[in-house]
Design an enzyme around this catalytic site. Structure first.
Site, PDB file in Angstrom:
ATOM      1  N   GLY A  29      27.516   3.232 -75.983  1.00  0.00           N
ATOM      2  CA  GLY A  29      27.107   2.162 -75.062  1.00  0.00           C
ATOM      3  C   GLY A  29      25.757   2.493 -74.459  1.00  0.00           C
ATOM      4  CB  THR A  31      26.019   4.203 -69.361  1.00  0.00           C
ATOM      5  OG1 THR A  31      26.011   2.901 -68.768  1.00  0.00           O
ATOM      6  CG2 THR A  31      25.887   5.273 -68.275  1.00  0.00           C
ATOM      7  N   GLY A  84      30.929   6.049 -71.201  1.00  0.00           N
ATOM      8  CA  GLY A  84      30.818   4.968 -70.217  1.00  0.00           C
ATOM      9  C   GLY A  84      32.144   4.240 -70.122  1.00  0.00           C
ATOM     10  CG  ASP A  86      33.673  -2.111 -71.341  1.00  0.00           C
ATOM     11  OD1 ASP A  86      32.467  -2.299 -71.523  1.00  0.00           O
ATOM     12  OD2 ASP A  86      34.431  -1.633 -72.205  1.00  0.00           O
ATOM     13  CE  LYS A  97      35.590   4.909 -73.219  1.00  0.00           C
ATOM     14  NZ  LYS A  97      34.192   4.433 -73.157  1.00  0.00           N
ATOM     15  N   GLY A  98      35.720  -0.241 -74.625  1.00  0.00           N
ATOM     16  CA  GLY A  98      35.782  -0.859 -75.934  1.00  0.00           C
ATOM     17  C   GLY A  98      34.844  -2.018 -76.187  1.00  0.00           C
ATOM     18  N   GLY A 100      31.885  -1.805 -76.336  1.00  0.00           N
ATOM     19  CA  GLY A 100      30.837  -1.274 -77.213  1.00  0.00           C
ATOM     20  C   GLY A 100      31.333  -1.146 -78.645  1.00  0.00           C
ATOM     21  CD  GLU A 106      33.957   4.325 -76.588  1.00  0.00           C
ATOM     22  OE1 GLU A 106      34.870   3.517 -76.320  1.00  0.00           O
ATOM     23  OE2 GLU A 106      32.777   4.160 -76.243  1.00  0.00           O
ATOM     24  CE  LYS A 124      29.430  -1.473 -66.861  1.00  0.00           C
ATOM     25  NZ  LYS A 124      29.296  -0.386 -67.823  1.00  0.00           N
TER      26      LYS A 124
HETATM   27  O1  DER Z   1      32.697   0.642 -75.328  1.00  0.00           O
HETATM   28  C1  DER Z   1      32.757   1.363 -74.314  1.00  0.00           C
HETATM   29  O2  DER Z   1      33.802   1.731 -73.791  1.00  0.00           O
HETATM   30  C2  DER Z   1      31.471   1.771 -73.727  1.00  0.00           C
HETATM   31  O3  DER Z   1      31.574   2.899 -72.979  1.00  0.00           O
HETATM   32  C3  DER Z   1      30.792   0.635 -73.101  1.00  0.00           C
HETATM   33  O4  DER Z   1      31.508  -0.547 -73.075  1.00  0.00           O
HETATM   34  C4  DER Z   1      30.116   0.858 -71.778  1.00  0.00           C
HETATM   35  O5  DER Z   1      28.988   0.115 -71.950  1.00  0.00           O
HETATM   36  P1  DER Z   1      27.669   0.200 -71.105  1.00  0.00           P
HETATM   37  O6  DER Z   1      27.467   1.650 -70.741  1.00  0.00           O
HETATM   38  O7  DER Z   1      26.638  -0.308 -72.063  1.00  0.00           O
HETATM   39  O8  DER Z   1      27.900  -0.683 -69.925  1.00  0.00           O
END
Ligand code: DER
Length: 228
Positions: A29, A31, A84, A86, A97-98, A100, A106, A124
């Site tokens: 992602g 971050t 990271g 969501d 999460k997910g 991304g 993950e 978040k």
């Molecule tokens: O997919 C995930 O879980 C990622 O960590 C992601 O969704 C976090 O995204 P961001 O850092 O671009 O907000």
């Protein structure tokens, strides 16, 4: 902008937790991309680590930053994974999460890690999971139409994730992703997680419950660290 500055502040703090000689999991992602950049800078300054990425995209970025990459054949366990999220639920530190597209790798990498540090910007933080985002659920492409019906029968309003071209989004693991709307009242995260894993056709889901060791939130002034 302020969100990018907040993400970077969280990413720099998280990357600073890595000690020489560690085996590290690298998240996915925007971050996590900032984390990988900061880890790359520290490796250039002499930090000695081995890393495993949670997606092909993060693997590519880590190689560009000359971070020494490895795999689970050589690193059975990781000292720390930085990723990271969501959504982070206040109090429980349960995660969604997910979004991304990398939840399966993950979760595998997080489960193989002694510690999971989640780096986020303040947006978040939520009181109830699913308040802002649907829950990503990774499913087998074969018969996904029937799997979606099973998810709907569980009470999750479900929608297949598609690309801009309207085709099903395909993960690194060659699966599809279904976005499931979580009920905002009477929702039991562990019960939902068990129901999802018990559904034929479901590979994994984006509820990361009791997994985050620390959540670092990049603010405008500084950072805040929440501990499980
Ligand atoms: O997919 C995930 O879980 C990622 O960590 C992601 O969704 C976090 O995204 P961001 O850092 O671009 O907000």
């Amino acid at each position: 902008n302020s969100t990018d500055a907040a993400k970077r502040r969280a990413a720099v703090w998280a990357a600073a937790q890595i000690e020489d000689g560690m085996a590290v999991g690298l998240g996915t992602g925007s971050t996590s991309a900032l984390v990988i950049e900061e880890v790359g800078r520290r490796v250039a300054e002499g930090l000695r680590i081995k890393a495993i990425a949670t997606s092909e995209a993060s693997q590519k970025l880590a190689l560009e930053w000359k971070i020494p990459m490895s795999d689970f054949a050589h690193l059975p366990q990781l000292d720390m994974t930085i990723d990271g999220a969501d959504e982070v639920q206040e109090g429980t530190l349960y995660l969604i999460k997910g979004h991304g597209g990398a939840l399966l790798r993950e979760k595998i990498v997080a489960m193989a890690s002694k510690k999971l540090i989640i780096a986020v910007d303040p947006r978040k933080l939520v009181k109830t999971l699913g308040a802002v985002f649907a829950l990503p659920v990774e499913v087998v492409p074969f018969g996904y139409e029937t799997t979606i019906r099973r998810l709907e029968d569980l009470g999750f309003e479900s929608e297949l994730r598609v690309t801009d071209e309207g085709k099903p989004y395909v993960t690194d693991g060659q699966h599809y992703i279904v976005h499931c709307k979580l009920p905002q009242v009477g929702f039991d995260a562990y019960e939902a997680a068990a129901k999802l894993k018990g559904t034929v056709g479901v590979v994994e889901h984006g509820l990361f419950l009791g997994m985050a060791s620390k959540v670092v939130i990049g603010g405008l002034e500084g950072i805040e660290v929440l501990e499980a």
